[in-house]
Design an enzyme around this catalytic site. Structure first.
Site, PDB file in Angstrom:
ATOM      1  N   GLN A   1       0.799  -1.226   0.000  1.00 51.03           N
ATOM      2  CA  GLN A   1       0.000   0.000   0.000  1.00 51.03           C
ATOM      3  C   GLN A   1       0.832   1.276   0.000  1.00 51.03           C
ATOM      4  O   GLN A   1       0.332   2.324  -0.381  1.00 51.03           O
ATOM      5  CB  GLN A   1      -0.950  -0.012   1.200  1.00 51.03           C
ATOM      6  CG  GLN A   1      -2.002  -1.112   1.084  1.00 51.03           C
ATOM      7  CD  GLN A   1      -2.957  -1.123   2.264  1.00 51.03           C
ATOM      8  OE1 GLN A   1      -2.671  -1.727   3.289  1.00 51.03           O
ATOM      9  NE2 GLN A   1      -4.086  -0.446   2.134  1.00 51.03           N
TER      10      GLN A   1
ATOM     11  N   ARG B   1       3.851   0.010  12.954  1.00 51.58           N
ATOM     12  CA  ARG B   1       3.562  -1.299  12.367  1.00 51.58           C
ATOM     13  C   ARG B   1       3.747  -1.242  10.855  1.00 51.58           C
ATOM     14  O   ARG B   1       3.118  -0.425  10.182  1.00 51.58           O
ATOM     15  CB  ARG B   1       2.126  -1.717  12.712  1.00 51.58           C
ATOM     16  CG  ARG B   1       1.703  -2.992  12.054  1.00 51.58           C
ATOM     17  CD  ARG B   1       0.314  -3.480  12.516  1.00 51.58           C
ATOM     18  NE  ARG B   1      -0.023  -4.672  11.772  1.00 51.58           N
ATOM     19  CZ  ARG B   1      -1.111  -4.814  11.011  1.00 51.58           C
ATOM     20  NH1 ARG B   1      -2.009  -3.866  10.937  1.00 51.58           N
ATOM     21  NH2 ARG B   1      -1.308  -5.924  10.331  1.00 51.58           N
TER      22      ARG B   1
ATOM     23  N   HIS C   1       0.991  -9.329   4.598  1.00 47.89           N
ATOM     24  CA  HIS C   1      -0.143  -8.415   4.429  1.00 47.89           C
ATOM     25  C   HIS C   1      -0.581  -8.484   2.960  1.00 47.89           C
ATOM     26  O   HIS C   1      -0.574  -7.493   2.244  1.00 47.89           O
ATOM     27  CB  HIS C   1       0.251  -7.001   4.857  1.00 47.89           C
ATOM     28  CG  HIS C   1      -0.911  -6.114   5.230  1.00 47.89           C
ATOM     29  ND1 HIS C   1      -1.027  -5.484   6.452  1.00 47.89           N
ATOM     30  CD2 HIS C   1      -2.030  -5.743   4.535  1.00 47.89           C
ATOM     31  CE1 HIS C   1      -2.144  -4.763   6.491  1.00 47.89           C
ATOM     32  NE2 HIS C   1      -2.772  -4.902   5.334  1.00 47.89           N
TER      33      HIS C   1
ATOM     34  N   ASN D   1      -1.840 -10.796   8.525  1.00 50.07           N
ATOM     35  CA  ASN D   1      -2.830  -9.737   8.676  1.00 50.07           C
ATOM     36  C   ASN D   1      -4.163 -10.208   8.124  1.00 50.07           C
ATOM     37  O   ASN D   1      -4.268 -10.569   6.951  1.00 50.07           O
ATOM     38  CB  ASN D   1      -2.402  -8.488   7.904  1.00 50.07           C
ATOM     39  CG  ASN D   1      -3.436  -7.377   8.027  1.00 50.07           C
ATOM     40  OD1 ASN D   1      -3.650  -6.853   9.122  1.00 50.07           O
ATOM     41  ND2 ASN D   1      -4.115  -7.042   6.939  1.00 50.07           N
ATOM     42  N   GLU D   2      -5.183 -10.226   8.972  1.00 51.25           N
ATOM     43  CA  GLU D   2      -6.561 -10.452   8.541  1.00 51.25           C
ATOM     44  C   GLU D   2      -6.756 -11.654   7.614  1.00 51.25           C
ATOM     45  O   GLU D   2      -7.139 -11.491   6.450  1.00 51.25           O
ATOM     46  CB  GLU D   2      -7.101  -9.194   7.857  1.00 51.25           C
ATOM     47  CG  GLU D   2      -7.037  -7.953   8.719  1.00 51.25           C
ATOM     48  CD  GLU D   2      -7.790  -6.769   8.104  1.00 51.25           C
ATOM     49  OE1 GLU D   2      -8.180  -6.848   6.933  1.00 51.25           O
ATOM     50  OE2 GLU D   2      -7.992  -5.783   8.813  1.00 51.25           O
TER      51      GLU D   2
ATOM     52  N   ASN E   1      -7.922  -5.813  14.277  1.00 45.90           N
ATOM     53  CA  ASN E   1      -8.213  -4.671  13.416  1.00 45.90           C
ATOM     54  C   ASN E   1      -9.710  -4.441  13.465  1.00 45.90           C
ATOM     55  O   ASN E   1     -10.492  -5.349  13.176  1.00 45.90           O
ATOM     56  CB  ASN E   1      -7.784  -4.945  11.968  1.00 45.90           C
ATOM     57  CG  ASN E   1      -6.283  -5.033  11.806  1.00 45.90           C
ATOM     58  OD1 ASN E   1      -5.530  -4.727  12.741  1.00 45.90           O
ATOM     59  ND2 ASN E   1      -5.831  -5.445  10.635  1.00 45.90           N
TER      60      ASN E   1
ATOM     61  N   TYR F   1     -13.004  -1.677  12.593  1.00 42.73           N
ATOM     62  CA  TYR F   1     -13.431  -0.458  11.908  1.00 42.73           C
ATOM     63  C   TYR F   1     -14.878  -0.062  12.149  1.00 42.73           C
ATOM     64  O   TYR F   1     -15.192   1.108  12.211  1.00 42.73           O
ATOM     65  CB  TYR F   1     -13.203  -0.611  10.385  1.00 42.73           C
ATOM     66  CG  TYR F   1     -11.744  -0.564  10.006  1.00 42.73           C
ATOM     67  CD1 TYR F   1     -11.110   0.649   9.764  1.00 42.73           C
ATOM     68  CD2 TYR F   1     -10.982  -1.731   9.911  1.00 42.73           C
ATOM     69  CE1 TYR F   1      -9.766   0.709   9.439  1.00 42.73           C
ATOM     70  CE2 TYR F   1      -9.628  -1.680   9.590  1.00 42.73           C
ATOM     71  CZ  TYR F   1      -9.021  -0.452   9.349  1.00 42.73           C
ATOM     72  OH  TYR F   1      -7.694  -0.388   9.035  1.00 42.73           O
TER      73      TYR F   1
ATOM     74  N   GLU G   1      -5.090  -1.984  14.002  1.00 40.92           N
ATOM     75  CA  GLU G   1      -5.632  -1.030  13.025  1.00 40.92           C
ATOM     76  C   GLU G   1      -6.975  -0.511  13.525  1.00 40.92           C
ATOM     77  O   GLU G   1      -7.803  -1.297  14.011  1.00 40.92           O
ATOM     78  CB  GLU G   1      -5.910  -1.679  11.654  1.00 40.92           C
ATOM     79  CG  GLU G   1      -4.701  -1.993  10.839  1.00 40.92           C
ATOM     80  CD  GLU G   1      -5.050  -2.642   9.487  1.00 40.92           C
ATOM     81  OE1 GLU G   1      -6.176  -2.432   8.970  1.00 40.92           O
ATOM     82  OE2 GLU G   1      -4.198  -3.360   8.966  1.00 40.92           O
TER      83      GLU G   1
ATOM     84  N   GLU H   1      -5.546   1.899  -1.435  1.00 40.53           N
ATOM     85  CA  GLU H   1      -6.571   1.193  -0.674  1.00 40.53           C
ATOM     86  C   GLU H   1      -7.147   0.040  -1.521  1.00 40.53           C
ATOM     87  O   GLU H   1      -8.311   0.019  -1.898  1.00 40.53           O
ATOM     88  CB  GLU H   1      -7.652   2.174  -0.199  1.00 40.53           C
ATOM     89  CG  GLU H   1      -8.827   1.574   0.563  1.00 40.53           C
ATOM     90  CD  GLU H   1      -8.465   0.686   1.758  1.00 40.53           C
ATOM     91  OE1 GLU H   1      -7.427   0.899   2.413  1.00 40.53           O
ATOM     92  OE2 GLU H   1      -9.238  -0.258   2.010  1.00 40.53           O
TER      93      GLU H   1
HETATM   94  C1  PNW Z   1      -7.911  -3.663   6.344  1.00 38.59           C
HETATM   95  N1  PNW Z   1     -13.971  -5.513   4.826  1.00 38.59           N
HETATM   96  O1  PNW Z   1      -8.591  -4.194   5.248  1.00 38.59           O
HETATM   97  C2  PNW Z   1      -6.437  -3.840   5.965  1.00 38.59           C
HETATM   98  O2  PNW Z   1      -5.638  -4.503   6.911  1.00 38.59           O
HETATM   99  C3  PNW Z   1      -5.783  -2.611   5.429  1.00 38.59           C
HETATM  100  O3  PNW Z   1      -4.762  -2.991   4.554  1.00 38.59           O
HETATM  101  C4  PNW Z   1      -6.809  -1.698   4.785  1.00 38.59           C
HETATM  102  O4  PNW Z   1      -6.245  -0.606   4.149  1.00 38.59           O
HETATM  103  C5  PNW Z   1      -7.765  -1.263   5.882  1.00 38.59           C
HETATM  104  O5  PNW Z   1      -8.343  -2.362   6.565  1.00 38.59           O
HETATM  105  C6  PNW Z   1      -8.901  -0.357   5.394  1.00 38.59           C
HETATM  106  O6  PNW Z   1      -9.718  -1.043   4.488  1.00 38.59           O
HETATM  107  C7  PNW Z   1      -9.938  -4.484   5.198  1.00 38.59           C
HETATM  108  O7  PNW Z   1     -14.554  -5.383   3.739  1.00 38.59           O
HETATM  109  C8  PNW Z   1     -10.563  -4.414   3.971  1.00 38.59           C
HETATM  110  O8  PNW Z   1     -14.583  -5.944   5.830  1.00 38.59           O
HETATM  111  C9  PNW Z   1     -11.897  -4.748   3.825  1.00 38.59           C
HETATM  112  C10 PNW Z   1     -12.596  -5.186   4.941  1.00 38.59           C
HETATM  113  C11 PNW Z   1     -11.976  -5.258   6.176  1.00 38.59           C
HETATM  114  C12 PNW Z   1     -10.647  -4.919   6.302  1.00 38.59           C
END
Ligand code: PNW
Length: 458
Positions: free
Chosen positions: A18, A75, A119, A164-165, A293, A295, A366, A419
């Site tokens: 990224q 990180r 990642h 990661n994820e 992580n 959001y 995150e 992104e």
């Molecule tokens: C995370 N969803 O990605 C990543 O770890 C990052 O690289 C990314 O930039 C950041 O969150 C923001 O998107 C995700 O659709 C992408 O649920 C999509 C999802 C969740 C996390």
């Protein structure tokens, strides 16, 4: 100083693909994201990570910004194909040198590196050889790559994140097909998740047995939204719980308990691979900390007939396996990703993790948001982002007062960056990046975070 305490880990986060750019420079091999970005229609505006933030050439100046910001940690992730262009075998010394320089520069500035091994930028050669994460051979290749990283960087890196994820790799990359390598399936996500978990566990075992003298910590980072029951009905309450088990329990239960959640085994049946007794032992206890992580939040309701089209924000997983229908409340504010801003969901999720996994050390690796940032007179007044951080951090503080063992927080992201399938159209940074000139400008949120961090240590 508030509830966070003086040893709290404060940082920002990024990932290699990224921000780095430096496409194929100094011996780097191609990754699945390099390749995915060349397929018409996959990435908004046809963007690629070829240049990104050009961190590859500007990392020294970027670390100066981190120093100014006042974080004690940072990180980053390592690009596997920069270190091993074919994913296995020969090591690219130029790639090793690049990360050595970053690590040394961080340490010189009293910033502790937290390094993610994977990642999402898998070496393309491994995708072509045995379908990447779908093939079992990936497990040993990952351990081999991790070994190179421990061996070359482990004298200075004491905080490792294996993956990661993995949820995103399973669901978005092999289920919905919107992330590289773009596969669409209702079966492959479970196979991929299985291999990811085994690669994680074997790597941790390798680190603990071969590199114990380095005395570092190693864990996994999972992503999870909060799921709030839509109504007080028993069916919806159970649906919300089920949604969390399919999202986070899928990856965290094996790591803490050695196996998948019962509800997944019941509902998915033969599509869900099984672990052997030996694998269960290897998995159980394979993370020194709980990397999270987080959001956003969605409402969850029970349904017997999931309409895949109602999967509003693409973050539901395979809804029909779950029998869950997701929605957002009308009065929740949405970010540019259409992700709702619900700070109390963060607190509830932290408490859910503390309850289910016996109060582990949690690091939020995150948390952040995308908004349309505009430069006006050289300034970016991203007041919505400031509000997001302020309220999510307040929710973290409340969780700590209620006994949650939260030990660190990394804001996503340090810089505006690539992104994924949204290209450069979604800005998550606290530093604005002008993608024409590559100039960095601190947004109001960076100034706010700097002040906040100064208050924490005073
Ligand atoms: C995370 N969803 O990605 C990543 O770890 C990052 O690289 C990314 O930039 C950041 O969150 C923001 O998107 C995700 O659709 C992408 O649920 C999509 C999802 C969740 C996390």
């Amino acid at each position: 100083m508030g509830k966070f305490g003086k040893d709290f880990v404060w940082g920002t986060a990024t990932s290699a693909y990224q921000i780095e750019g430096g496409y194929l420079e100094n011996g780097k091999g191609p990754s699945i994201w390099d390749s995915f970005c060349t397929i018409p229609g996959k990435i908004k505006n046809g963007d690629t990570g070829n240049v990104a933030c050009d961190h590859f050439h500007r990392f020294k100046d970027d670390i100066k910004l981190l120093k100014e910001l006042g974080v004690n940690s940072y990180r980053l992730s390592i690009s596997w194909s920069r270190i091993m262009p074919e994913g296995k075998g020969a090591v690219n010394e130029e790639g090793v040198r690049f990360y050595n320089e970053i690590i040394d520069e961080l340490i010189k500035n009293d910033i502790t590196p937290w390094v993610t091994l994977y990642h999402w930028d898998l070496p393309l050669a491994l995708q072509l050889e045995d379908d990447g994460w779908l093939g079992e051979s990936i497990i040993d290749y990952f351990v081999e790559y991790a070994d190179v990283c421990f061996n070359r960087f482990g004298d200075r890196v004491k905080h490792w994140i294996t993956l990661n994820e993995p949820w995103v790799v399973a669901i978005l990359s092999h289920g919905h097909g919107v992330f590289a390598p773009g596969r669409v399936s209702e079966v492959e996500p479970y196979q991929v998740a299985h291999n990811l978990l085994l690669a994680h566990a074997k790597t941790v075992n390798h680190y603990k047995s071969r590199y114990s003298s380095q005395d570092g910590k190693i864990g996994i980072t999972n992503n999870c939204d909060w799921r709030e029951s839509l109504t007080n009905s028993q069916a919806d309450i159970e649906a919300a719980q089920r949604a969390l088990e399919f999202f986070l329990g899928w990856f965290a239960d094996p790591v803490y308990f050695g196996d998948y959640p019962e509800v997944m085994k019941e509902r998915i049946g033969d599509k869900l691979p099984r672990f052997s007794e030996k694998e269960k032992e290897l998995l159980k206890g394979s993370s020194d900390f709980f990397g999270l992580n987080h959001y956003t939040t969605m409402n969850a309701a029970h349904t017997d007939s999931v309409d895949e089209n109602e999967d509003v924000h693409g973050n539901g997983g395979i809804s029909k396996d779950q029998g869950v229908s997701l929605s957002v409340k009308k009065d929740w504010k949405l970010t540019k990703m259409n992700w709702a801003v619900v700070p109390w969901g963060c607190k509830k999720l932290l408490k859910w993790i503390a309850d289910r996994y016996d109060n582990p050390e949690i690091y939020i690796t995150e948390n952040g948001c995308a908004y349309d940032d505009e430069v006006v007179d050289g300034q970016i007044n991203d007041s919505e982002r400031v509000e997001y951080f302020r309220t999510y951090l307040a929710a973290c503080e409340e969780a700590i007062s209620e006994g949650v063992n939260l030990k660190g927080y990394f804001a996503w992201s340090f810089l505006d960056n690539f992104e994924w399938n949204s290209g450069y159209s979604k800005r998550f940074g606290i530093y604005y990046v002008d993608f024409e000139t590559l100039e960095r400008i601190p947004k109001a949120s960076a100034k706010w975070f700097k002040k906040f961090l100064a208050e924490q240590s005073s």
